[in-house]
Design an enzyme around this catalytic site. Structure first.
Site, short mmCIF file in Angstrom:
data_model
loop_
_atom_site.label_atom_id
_atom_site.label_comp_id
_atom_site.label_asym_id
_atom_site.label_seq_id
_atom_site.Cartn_x
_atom_site.Cartn_y
_atom_site.Cartn_z
CE LYS A 1 -4.00 -2.27 0.68
NZ LYS A 1 -3.65 -3.69 0.84
C1 LIG Z 1 -4.38 -4.83 0.50
C2 LIG Z 1 -3.60 -6.09 0.44
C3 LIG Z 1 -3.90 -7.10 -0.51
C4 LIG Z 1 -5.07 -6.99 -1.45
O1 LIG Z 1 -4.89 -6.00 -2.42
P1 LIG Z 1 -6.15 -5.41 -3.23
O2 LIG Z 1 -5.62 -4.30 -4.02
O3 LIG Z 1 -7.14 -4.97 -2.18
O4 LIG Z 1 -6.69 -6.54 -4.04
C5 LIG Z 1 -3.07 -8.21 -0.57
N1 LIG Z 1 -2.03 -8.35 0.30
C6 LIG Z 1 -1.72 -7.40 1.21
C7 LIG Z 1 -0.57 -7.64 2.11
C8 LIG Z 1 -2.49 -6.25 1.32
O5 LIG Z 1 -2.18 -5.33 2.24
#
Ligand SMILES: *Cc1c(COP(=O)(O)O)cnc(C)c1O
Length: 497
Positions: free
Chosen positions: A113
């Protein structure tokens, strides 16, 4: 280039408006009016640039109302070694023959993120300045664990902004909870919800689109925006790392410029994999997009059958950031696959809100299956996979990434497809130490969270991220916990309205 809404194709706003609003007033998501292209020659040029410049180059294709100086201000402020532990910003590790891990977790909060949330505050404050909105931005976030911390870190003490994060009380890992509760900064707030992630997300969406709340904010000189992947400013930075990784692999001779690759993404809200889809539509030679789910496999079922059905049991898993039954960004994909038919989207997503299910047409299903494959992996197999790849390749991966590795292994066995493949590695294993250590040792550890980190360091030989090591000495500032029905009142109270 302008932006329309998935629920109103007639809308046309510039990117600064799309990013500052976050979500369209009609409840739809902003999408670019066309998908710009990138040629192999351009990708070759990118391969000699540093990450921040690769990002600026791609952003310029979408943010046509931003000046070059504004874009560089955003990318230079975000993608530097003050925030990221590595010069490359994203690292690529070789797992086994022809399989590469795109490690997207070398940022300040140790999950992918950060790749978007380090730059989003600069997009937003630039956009607000450009539009001369003269308003303070209030960021509301619903998080399944990682977005919350990454958004808090990105927005902390950014002038002209305030941020409030909601997380499911029982739905995040102990480390994720601690990261959020100890957050520093004068403009931040964090609150637990007695419910799951979907409750948090629905609550935030309802507050965003409540006309009465909007009026109250207007009068107080405030405006909402979103740091969730419903915001185009969150999605766009994620397109960059797929193109960037391809450029690096080709420059390193792992592939030839022009060769196809597969991309595997552990998926929850469908943001990360949708960014890969956009990269493909721009011209990046991606053969298959492989969507990996945990046991909350609503997306696997959807991609395989064309029926989306959220009426099912919800499971809390060891990959909590993927514990999601309503994947918001699917709306953007379906809008594109349905030929930008906004009436059709309103119908499907109306049915989803009312009945919890919708069925796409055969044509859309075929288009979906042409680009995407899907599979899922339960907790037992997730842990088994972590153990296996540690034993075989001395590589330690987190629970979310392990879901992707397992689904890819099954895909390869079933199809015999030997195309070189990039797996999105979405979190540092340290963020989910308890589950990762249990997977390595075969039994739950009795150590406390910090002793677990030390043990994991001995086994994995990976450096402990400084931000996680420091948590031990921080005090918890935010311990509020409320019912999901109280979110609106809570927000108004926190804003002094
Ligand atoms: C948010 C997240 C996901 C999922 O990603 P999306 O974009 O919501 O599909 C997968 N793995 C981790 C570690 C995340 O923080």
């Amino acid at each position: 280039m302008f932006y329309k809404s998935t629920r109103n194709s007639a809308l046309a706003v510039d990117s600064a408006t799309a990013i500052s609003q976050g979500i369209s007033a009609d409840g739809g998501l902003f999408v670019p009016s066309e998908i710009p292209s990138i040629t192999m020659d351009e990708i070759r040029q990118l391969s000699t640039m540093r990450y921040a410049d690769r990002a600026a180059y791609i952003f310029a294709k979408y943010l046509t109302d931003f000046t070059e100086a504004e874009i560089h201000h955003c990318t230079d402020s975000a993608y530097n070694t003050k925030a990221f532990e590595t010069d490359a910003i994203a690292e690529i590790s070789h797992l086994f023959d022809g399989t590469y891990m795109l490690e997207l977790w070398h940022g300040p909060t140790c999950a992918f993120k950060d790749m978007a949330l380090q730059v989003l505050p600069y997009f937003l404050t630039t956009a607000v300045k450009k539009k001369a909105l003269n308003k303070k931005i209030v960021i509301l976030v619903a998080t399944s664990g990682d977005t919350g911390k990454a958004a808090l870190d990105g927005f902390k003490d950014v002038p002209g902004t305030e941020i409030l994060v909601f997380y499911p009380e029982e739905g995040v890992s102990p480390m994720q909870k601690r990261q959020m509760r100890t957050q520093e900064g004068g403009n931040v707030g964090v609150c637990a919800i007695k419910g799951n992630f979907d409750d948090c997300q629905n609550g935030v969406k309802a507050i965003f689109t409540d006309p009465q709340v909007k009026q109250q904010l207007d009068q107080a000189g405030l405006m909402f925006s979103s740091a969730n992947s419903i915001n185009w400013g969150r999605l766009l930075p994620q397109i960059v790392y797929y193109i960037s990784a391809y450029a690096t692999l080709a420059a390193d001779g792992e592939i030839n410029f022009g060769d196809p690759i597969n991309v595997v993404v552990p998926t929850g809200n469908f943001g990360n994999i949708l960014a890969a889809y956009y990269a493909k539509k721009m011209g990046l030679p991606i053969k298959k997009l492989i969507c990996a789910s945990n046991i909350n496999k609503v997306l696997t079922d959807f991609i395989n059958t064309g029926v989306y059905n959220r009426n099912r049991e919800f499971f809390a898993t060891c990959s909590p950031s993927m514990d999601i039954l309503i994947s918001s960004n699917l709306e953007r994909l379906l809008y594109l696959l349905a030929g930008e038919d906004d009436t059709q989207i309103r119908e499907w997503f109306g049915a989803l809100a009312k009945e919890g299910t919708y069925t796409v047409t055969d044509a859309v299903k075929q288009a979906l299956q042409a680009d995407f494959c899907a599979g899922f992996c339960d907790d037992a197999d997730t842990k088994k996979t972590i153990h296996e790849i540690y034993e075989k390749y001395s590589y330690t991966c987190d629970t979310h990434t392990a879901v992707a590795v397992k689904v890819y292994k099954e895909y390869k066995e079933k199809t015999g497809d030997t195309t070189k493949t990039l797996i999105a590695s979405t979190a540092s294993p340290y963020k989910f130490s308890a589950s990762v250590l249990e997977a390595l040792e075969g039994a739950p550890s009795t150590l406390d969270e910090y002793a677990m980190i030390d043990t994991l360091a001995e086994r994995s030989k990976l450096e402990i991220p400084a931000a996680l090591a420091q948590l031990k000495n921080k005090s918890e500032r935010f311990t509020d916990s409320i019912a999901r029905t109280d979110m609106k009142d809570y927000v108004l109270r926190q804003l002094g309205l």
